[in-house]
Scaffold this motif. Structure first.
Motif, PDB file in Angstrom:
ATOM      1  N   GLU A 272       0.861  -1.171  -0.042  1.00  0.00           N
ATOM      2  CA  GLU A 272      -0.035  -0.025  -0.014  1.00  0.00           C
ATOM      3  C   GLU A 272       0.993   1.156   0.050  1.00  0.00           C
ATOM      4  OE1 GLU A 272      -3.335   2.381   2.839  1.00  0.00           O
ATOM      5  OE2 GLU A 272      -2.607   0.198   3.153  1.00  0.00           O
TER       6      GLU A 272
ATOM      7  N   VAL B 260      -6.766  -4.549   6.235  1.00  0.00           N
ATOM      8  CA  VAL B 260      -7.553  -4.341   5.194  1.00  0.00           C
ATOM      9  C   VAL B 260      -8.224  -5.634   4.772  1.00  0.00           C
ATOM     10  CG1 VAL B 260      -7.010  -1.928   4.531  1.00  0.00           C
ATOM     11  CG2 VAL B 260      -6.259  -4.150   3.450  1.00  0.00           C
TER      12      VAL B 260
ATOM     13  N   LYS C  54     -10.878  -7.480   1.671  1.00  0.00           N
ATOM     14  CA  LYS C  54     -11.726  -7.233   0.335  1.00  0.00           C
ATOM     15  C   LYS C  54     -13.175  -7.085   0.630  1.00  0.00           C
ATOM     16  CE  LYS C  54     -11.061  -6.713  -4.084  1.00  0.00           C
ATOM     17  NZ  LYS C  54     -10.098  -5.736  -4.499  1.00  0.00           N
TER      18      LYS C  54
ATOM     19  N   GLU D  10      -8.185   1.912   0.145  1.00  0.00           N
ATOM     20  CA  GLU D  10      -9.413   1.332   0.466  1.00  0.00           C
ATOM     21  C   GLU D  10     -10.525   1.572  -0.549  1.00  0.00           C
ATOM     22  OE1 GLU D  10      -6.960   1.349   4.100  1.00  0.00           O
ATOM     23  OE2 GLU D  10      -7.705   2.817   2.810  1.00  0.00           O
TER      24      GLU D  10
ATOM     25  N   TYR E  72     -11.542  -2.209  -0.388  1.00  0.00           N
ATOM     26  CA  TYR E  72     -11.184  -2.805   0.783  1.00  0.00           C
ATOM     27  C   TYR E  72     -11.918  -2.294   1.669  1.00  0.00           C
ATOM     28  CZ  TYR E  72      -6.974  -4.916  -1.215  1.00  0.00           C
ATOM     29  OH  TYR E  72      -6.100  -5.856  -1.838  1.00  0.00           O
TER      30      TYR E  72
END
Length: 230
Positions: A29, A93, A95, A220, A225
């Motif tokens: 990320e 996070v 999905k 996200e 996410y």
């Protein structure tokens, strides 16, 4: 004073590196968001010298509007702003479910995600606002629109904005402790509000809060996410 901006940007990169090395789960990320955010460094000609005019390596900003320091700075704050909330509150996070992604509010997903760009361009072209205000308004509006699209991220957005504001505030104070005259020499205070808080232009604090709000949820929001406990 020639190297203050370089040293300051390198300090933000140091914080980024500490987070990157200490939080392996956030590395993907951080790197992806940082590389994307670094592109904002190429917008520096919009702010030099209208907003500020920092001495830079090889006097690049003064000669071209661009500078190396801005690329370092935007790279660093992008990744840091993205994961600061999760690092402090120990979150990760997962999905989203297909059913969640199919909610009617997500039909505006791409428009809300990219909304800061047309908002900034509209304000920059059709108003006489200094570009720093265009950026702050665009990021804040984008964050508020994200709250509609992703209400599950509301705490991350608001708290993320506050966390990045505190982080940025501490960094700015450290800069002023070493170089107390830097703001008066570098910022174009005559065209700004003139509101100074502990030596820091209010515009910088507004930037930090709005940036933190938008960037805290960017990863996200883009990749669908949701936040979970680590």
């Amino acid at each position: 004073m020639q190297y203050v901006w370089l040293i300051w940007s390198l300090f933000t990169l140091l914080v980024w590196l500490i987070l990157y090395l200490s939080k392996p789960a956030f590395r993907k990320e951080m790197m992806s968001i940082s590389l994307g955010t670094m592109l904002l460094g190429f917008t520096e000609p919009l702010f030099v010298p209208e907003y500020w005019n920092p001495p830079t390596l090889f006097d690049l900003a003064q000669r071209t509007g661009f500078d190396i320091e801005s690329l370092i700075f935007t790279f660093a704050i992008g990744g840091t702003g993205s994961v600061l909330y999760k690092a402090i509150y120990k979150r990760n996070v997962a999905k989203m479910e297909i059913t969640e992604m199919g909610h009617s509010r997500h039909r505006f997903h791409i428009y809300i995600l990219t909304s800061p760009i047309p908002i900034f361009l509209f304000l920059a072209v059709f108003t006489e606002l200094n570009h720093i205000y265009c950026g702050v308004i665009a990021m804040f509006a984008g964050a508020l629109l994200t709250l509609y699209c992703r209400p599950d991220l509301k705490w991350k957005i608001w708290v993320g904005g506050l966390l990045f504001l505190v982080y940025y505030f501490v960094f700015f104070l450290s800069l002023l402790t070493v170089v107390p005259y830097y703001v008066t020499h570098v910022w174009n205070l005559e065209v700004l509000t003139g509101i100074i808080f502990l030596g820091i232009p209010i515009e910088e604090l507004l930037f930090a809060f709005s940036f933190g709000m938008l960037w805290s949820s960017l990863y996200e929001h883009i990749l669908w996410y949701k936040i979970i406990k680590a």
